[in-house]
Scaffold this active site. Sequence first.
Site, PDB file in Angstrom:
ATOM      1  N   ASP A  10       0.799  -1.222   0.000  1.00  0.00           N
ATOM      2  CA  ASP A  10       0.000   0.000   0.000  1.00  0.00           C
ATOM      3  C   ASP A  10       0.831   1.270   0.000  1.00  0.00           C
ATOM      4  O   ASP A  10       0.348   2.319  -0.419  1.00  0.00           O
ATOM      5  CB  ASP A  10      -0.953  -0.002   1.197  1.00  0.00           C
ATOM      6  CG  ASP A  10      -2.095  -0.997   1.004  1.00  0.00           C
ATOM      7  OD1 ASP A  10      -2.437  -1.277  -0.157  1.00  0.00           O
ATOM      8  OD2 ASP A  10      -2.636  -1.493   2.001  1.00  0.00           O
ATOM      9  N   GLY A  66       0.582   8.592   1.844  1.00  0.00           N
ATOM     10  CA  GLY A  66       0.333  10.026   1.917  1.00  0.00           C
ATOM     11  C   GLY A  66      -0.611  10.533   0.857  1.00  0.00           C
ATOM     12  O   GLY A  66      -1.462  11.386   1.122  1.00  0.00           O
ATOM     13  N   ASN A 102     -10.579  -0.412   0.160  1.00  0.00           N
ATOM     14  CA  ASN A 102     -11.644  -0.671   1.126  1.00  0.00           C
ATOM     15  C   ASN A 102     -11.235  -0.403   2.572  1.00  0.00           C
ATOM     16  O   ASN A 102     -12.086  -0.217   3.437  1.00  0.00           O
ATOM     17  CB  ASN A 102     -12.110  -2.129   1.019  1.00  0.00           C
ATOM     18  CG  ASN A 102     -10.938  -3.104   1.081  1.00  0.00           C
ATOM     19  OD1 ASN A 102     -10.079  -3.094   0.210  1.00  0.00           O
ATOM     20  ND2 ASN A 102     -10.896  -3.930   2.106  1.00  0.00           N
ATOM     21  N   TYR A 103      -9.922  -0.380   2.851  1.00  0.00           N
ATOM     22  CA  TYR A 103      -9.456  -0.245   4.229  1.00  0.00           C
ATOM     23  C   TYR A 103      -9.039   1.188   4.541  1.00  0.00           C
ATOM     24  O   TYR A 103      -8.604   1.931   3.660  1.00  0.00           O
ATOM     25  CB  TYR A 103      -8.247  -1.156   4.484  1.00  0.00           C
ATOM     26  CG  TYR A 103      -8.592  -2.468   5.157  1.00  0.00           C
ATOM     27  CD1 TYR A 103      -8.981  -2.504   6.497  1.00  0.00           C
ATOM     28  CD2 TYR A 103      -8.512  -3.671   4.465  1.00  0.00           C
ATOM     29  CE1 TYR A 103      -9.285  -3.702   7.123  1.00  0.00           C
ATOM     30  CE2 TYR A 103      -8.821  -4.882   5.083  1.00  0.00           C
ATOM     31  CZ  TYR A 103      -9.198  -4.877   6.412  1.00  0.00           C
ATOM     32  OH  TYR A 103      -9.498  -6.064   7.032  1.00  0.00           O
ATOM     33  N   TYR A 129      -6.525   3.346   7.371  1.00  0.00           N
ATOM     34  CA  TYR A 129      -5.419   3.203   8.306  1.00  0.00           C
ATOM     35  C   TYR A 129      -5.102   4.563   8.917  1.00  0.00           C
ATOM     36  O   TYR A 129      -4.931   5.553   8.198  1.00  0.00           O
ATOM     37  CB  TYR A 129      -4.169   2.658   7.609  1.00  0.00           C
ATOM     38  CG  TYR A 129      -4.378   1.317   6.944  1.00  0.00           C
ATOM     39  CD1 TYR A 129      -4.243   0.136   7.665  1.00  0.00           C
ATOM     40  CD2 TYR A 129      -4.717   1.242   5.592  1.00  0.00           C
ATOM     41  CE1 TYR A 129      -4.445  -1.099   7.055  1.00  0.00           C
ATOM     42  CE2 TYR A 129      -4.921   0.013   4.982  1.00  0.00           C
ATOM     43  CZ  TYR A 129      -4.781  -1.156   5.718  1.00  0.00           C
ATOM     44  OH  TYR A 129      -4.989  -2.372   5.114  1.00  0.00           O
TER      45      TYR A 129
END
EC number: 1.4.3.-
Length: 832
Positions: free
Chosen positions: A437, A444, A520-521, A523
């Site tokens: 990712d 960023g 979908n996630y 963090y």
Amino acid sequence: MDPREGAQTLCCHASAESSGGGAAAGKGAEMRGSGGNAGSLEPAPASGEVDMLGDSHAHVEHQPELHRPNSKAGVPFGSLDSASAVTSTVKGPGIPVLRSQSAHPLDPLTPTEIAVAIATVRAAGATPEVRDGMRFVEVVLNEPDKNVVALADAYFFPPYQPTLYRPKAKGGAMYPLQLPPRQARLVVYNKRTNETSIWVVELSEVHATARGGHHRGKVFSSVNVPDVQPPMDAMEYAECEALVKEYPPFVEAMKKRGIEDMDLVMVDPWCVGYYGEEDSPSRRLGRPLIFCRTESDCPLENGYARPVEGIHVLVDMRHMQVIEFEDRNFVPLPPPDPLRNYTAASSRGGVDRTDIKPLLITQPEGPSFRVNGYAVEWQKWNFRVGFTPREGLVIHTVAYDDGSRGRRSVAHRLSFVEMVVPYGDPHDPHYRKNAFDAGEDGLGRNAHSLKRGCDCLGHIKYFDAHFTNFLGGVETIENCVCMHEEDHGILWKHQDWRTGMTEVRRSRRLTVSFFCTVANYEYGFFWHFYQDGHIEAEVKLTGILSLGALKADENRRQGTVIAPGLYAPVHQHFFVARLDMSVDCNPGERLNQVVEVNMKVEDPGPENPHNNAFYAEETLLSSELHAQRDCNALTHRHWIVRNTRTFNRTGQLTGYKLMPGRNCLPLAGPDAKFLRRAAFLNHNLWVTEYKRDECFPGGEFPNQNPRVGEGLPTWVKQDRKLEETDVVLWYVFGVTHVPRLEDWPVMPVEHVGFKLLPHGFFNCSPAVDVPPSEATIAEDGIKEAPAKGVGPTDSIQPTLLSKLITITISSGFRPLASEMMPAIHECCNCNL
């Protein structure tokens, strides 16, 4: 030399090796102070100033002119105009100390600087075709050498570095007399030629008072990097989604599944990874995952609730063409799940709680932190905030103000440099879900604009982030980084059971954070600074599970059934923190080492007659191959970064401890395809000697990377010595996610991280001087206020005193008890 190696030397946070700065004169075994006027706003004189003006001047790499006084003008070369002179002068023949930039060398690039860098590179294109094909993947600050940062903090941006240090030997490396121009580092992908290049542009600031006020750029270097693919861009993702939704065979495949309206379809392009020559970087490839909303076209609909299985699509992202398509396996769409949506009750047909009362966090006198640009001071901590498209939040030059010992360095640079999410389902397409990712997308560049009262509470300081888009435009994410103070419960407490006197302090921490969405996630990345001198790194995982569809009679043990026809595969989330440590080091010093600590049970024998003894055993990690380590909760394993020349009051070396939190290792066989690119996941800790070109654990370009073990596993084969040097810790930590029904439709936050704790760094608890506080009730509610002075008897508990008097009398000390009686009666208003 491999051209990729040459390109790597231009790393975005490249700093010269510490030997490039002046080392401190030889130190003995005594404790060192920082010297200078800590906290002063005036530039402090630096030792070695006379040497700086002498005849023998060392050269900073690529910029020799910055070290030679201009004999005609009396100022160093490179000065733009007299307005750049700083009011202070160095000792000697009256030569002024100059700077060519008004921004600190570590400040992120401004929108103007980004635009100038892009225009400079575009203008340098050899032909109109080359210029037209340029796509700008990344534009970041090319971080300067560490000695340049020290110079800036000493002379131009005080009070952070009060003293520079004289080189050990005559003729050693010197500090320049002015700040060099800032540099931008650009990753450019040419869509016409499928080539990736790295450019460094020197940015000159022309001051408004002299030249009308503008920036200008000059190409400092450029190099083509063969056999790589740079990260994907959001613009490419949008074009890919539109392409697939208009592709006739795909439209027919969706009709077979009962979907006529393509507006309901969601196409999430994923990088293909590397599974064989067909994935080589000679083509820029994307392999989309398909999802479909229900019959509703409401934008609040959770489209991830209906994954589309069985359709294989491969897209040439360079030419925007579907090059492979196959409807391999018909799987019906899962039926609409009534629990799929997660928005407010009014939009999902549910009922929200009504028993929540307002919770107010107020700071009527404002926050305790101070901010000047990107420089932060909070109580005894100070550091600088940075931000890059790949890493997101970066924390620079972390130090602690330790009273008479001055400003003591802890770390030069802290950031999260990579993140890998491998899935444990061997079926198509889930076995290919191994996202990098950070390296393939950028943490960023996927950051959020945060909202007051939702993402952060209290008195908040926000920092914006500036990026380039794929076409070279400049974009800004407002309120991208949030900084605020938080109450954190009890800091320390003790009650003396004999007197009943209690001392208690509440803990407060300074939190700097940002959130990003990768498909979908979500963090959240947090750095917490505490009053007791420790730092906590925390990742918060939330968002929506990446799901798969099942046939009516199908079941898979590599996942959890969430709803009829819907399951969530097991997977792991790995994060890599790069910790460029500098424990108690002055600028230019290479005086750190790393020891591993394991608890050992003492063998039975005369020294352990009761069979209860255990002790801490330390092992020096002497070289890079020796420093490939894993967590071990059974031995309470942790690691300490120590300064080899600085001692505390008991004669021990000062240090900071890396304390692991919960952790895991990859649940995959040694021949797993994703481990070709992510071999750094095989250990929880790596330690390397600092090198400017070693920035990312899997190499700079993990997208479609055919090279096995690039990055950390290759670097450590040099087995460089670590007994006393400039060390970088790479801590790999993660969670194994076995999905629960409670993770649906949106996953509650899961926490994972680690701590950096002072270990012999201070002579006693640095939190002992935190003042007491008490809760006072004001008209606007309860607030924390400083405690007023309390006499020794004011907090004595009557019942405890009664017991003490009774014990005194029963022990035969009646005269003493008689003397205590009046005080007892006066204090407690009780009768004995």
